[in-house]
Design an enzyme around this catalytic site. Structure first.
Site, PDB file in Angstrom:
ATOM      1  N   HIS A  20      66.251 -23.888  22.789  1.00  0.00           N
ATOM      2  CA  HIS A  20      67.553 -24.490  23.072  1.00  0.00           C
ATOM      3  C   HIS A  20      68.629 -23.523  22.613  1.00  0.00           C
ATOM      4  CE1 HIS A  20      70.691 -27.131  23.907  1.00  0.00           C
ATOM      5  NE2 HIS A  20      70.179 -28.274  23.483  1.00  0.00           N
ATOM      6  N   HIS A  62      67.393 -30.693  31.408  1.00  0.00           N
ATOM      7  CA  HIS A  62      67.865 -30.327  30.070  1.00  0.00           C
ATOM      8  C   HIS A  62      66.653 -30.240  29.147  1.00  0.00           C
ATOM      9  CE1 HIS A  62      70.800 -29.869  26.903  1.00  0.00           C
ATOM     10  NE2 HIS A  62      70.253 -30.854  26.210  1.00  0.00           N
ATOM     11  N   CYS A 107      75.977 -29.008  23.428  1.00  0.00           N
ATOM     12  CA  CYS A 107      74.961 -28.395  24.290  1.00  0.00           C
ATOM     13  C   CYS A 107      75.301 -28.477  25.778  1.00  0.00           C
ATOM     14  CB  CYS A 107      73.605 -29.031  24.020  1.00  0.00           C
ATOM     15  SG  CYS A 107      73.144 -28.946  22.278  1.00  0.00           S
TER      16      CYS A 107
END
Length: 369
Positions: free
Chosen positions: A297, A263, A135
């Site tokens: 995400h 994040h 990620c």
């Protein structure tokens, strides 16, 4: 050399153009949908995600984001300068990956050969580099491109981050117990996990300032705390180091940062870790929000999507919201922005975190400063 963001493009459930995407982001629109297409074939329970209405291919969304960014940057004719192309993805897999023939499976898991004909239509000379650091991929790709331009190895770079929904991704996060049942709500007391998103995001970086420039990247920081293959270090060591390094390279003080795009996955562990890192870096924490409460995400695309959101926030002097619904914020997070509001953002940070302890921070500056 200086590094400017001169063009942006997206292909997202929140918008297939920057105008539409930006409008939905700053107005707090949600596009959660129930994904149940993996139930029969893969025995994967239904889950909530920010997904396209119709099944789409990685190739098609990458092409759209890429061409949108080139048009935005006014790259109309075939460019003669050697250009760096950075492609970021977490796994690049699609719905039908296990139904493919072996040869197609190999292609899908490699450098995505569709990039070459796509890019060659705009650039005569180019180099393609792929990033796969989970990620953190998008943030790492931007950081690499920034340094290559800063040290005058290239005059321009294109950074593309993209992932689509896939059964491997869904089952993987479910096995970790990290998936939300209702849509992620970062930094809230009753958050129940992350929600997947899909899409492609593209930014054009250049050492040349133009009237079309959005903002300037002035510092990047990268770190790894080697803590665990999936779980974040509760102390936030890697992110703390990455933010400090980015601020130091930008030659500014932490107190000058006006906004942090976190994040913020909405998982129990990640949100606490990120708040710990923020409290260590800042004496007075600036405005903070996570865009994953809207876009989900997007894995390898997350760092690029969120850098674009920061660039838009700076240009429009407006903070993007952290969607919480009726949920309460964590006690040590009063600085979380829950509704979009006007703000004169001079310096901002975009954070990305990946499995294996990876952390990336990017400092982006208003061009008026």
């Amino acid at each position: 050399m200086r590094v400017f963001i001169n063009g942006i493009g997206v292909s997202s459930p929140l918008g297939m153009s920057i105008k539409q995407f930006s409008s939905n982001i700053f107005s707090g629109e949600l596009f959660w949908k129930l994904i149940n297409k993996y139930k029969t074939t893969y025995n994967i329970p239904s889950f909530t995600a920010c997904g396209f209405t119709e099944t789409t291919s990685l190739e098609s969304i990458v092409k759209q984001a890429f061409f949108n960014a080139c048009i935005d940057a006014k790259i109309i004719k075939r460019n003669e300068d050697k250009t760096l192309i950075c492609f970021a993805t977490s796994n690049g897999l699609e719905d039908n990956i296990f139904k493919s023939e072996d040869s197609k499976l190999i292609d899908a898991m490699s450098c995505h050969t569709f990039l070459i004909p796509t890019v060659s239509s705009k650039f005569k000379k180019f180099k393609i580099t792929c990033f796969n650091t989970a990620c953190a991929s998008g943030g790492d790709a931007i950081s690499y491109a920034y340094r290559e331009l800063k040290y005058n190895h290239y005059k321009q770079a294109i950074v593309i981050g993209a992932d689509t929904l896939s059964p491997i991704t869904a089952s993987g996060f479910m096995s970790l117990g990290a998936m939300s049942l209702k849509g992620c709500k970062p930094f809230t007391t009753n958050r129940d996990g992350m929600s997947l998103g899909e899409g492609a995001a593209c930014i054009v970086l250049s050492s040349q300032y133009t009237s079309n420039s959005y903002s300037e990247i002035i510092g990047v920081g990268q770190a790894n705390d080697h803590y665990h293959i999936t779980a974040p270090n509760p102390d936030g060591t890697a992110l703390f180091t990455a933010m400090n390094n980015a601020i130091r390279e930008a030659n500014i003080k932490p107190s000058q940062i006006n906004y942090v795009n976190a994040h913020g996955t909405g998982t129990k562990l990640n949100d606490v870790m990120e708040l710990n890192a923020l409290h260590k870096v800042f004496k007075d924490i600036p405005s903070v929000s996570s865009s994953k409460g809207q876009i989900g995400h997007t894995l390898g695309g997350a760092g690029v999507f969120e850098a674009i959101i920061v660039a838009l926030a700076i240009q429009r002097h407006r903070l993007p919201p952290n969607i919480v619904g009726q949920n309460k914020l964590l006690e040590n997070a009063p600085f979380i922005v829950t509704t979009s509001k006007t703000s004169n953002i001079k310096f901002a940070i975009s954070n990305s975190i990946g499995f294996g302890g990876n952390a990336v921070s990017i400092v982006i500056k208003d061009l008026e400063k």
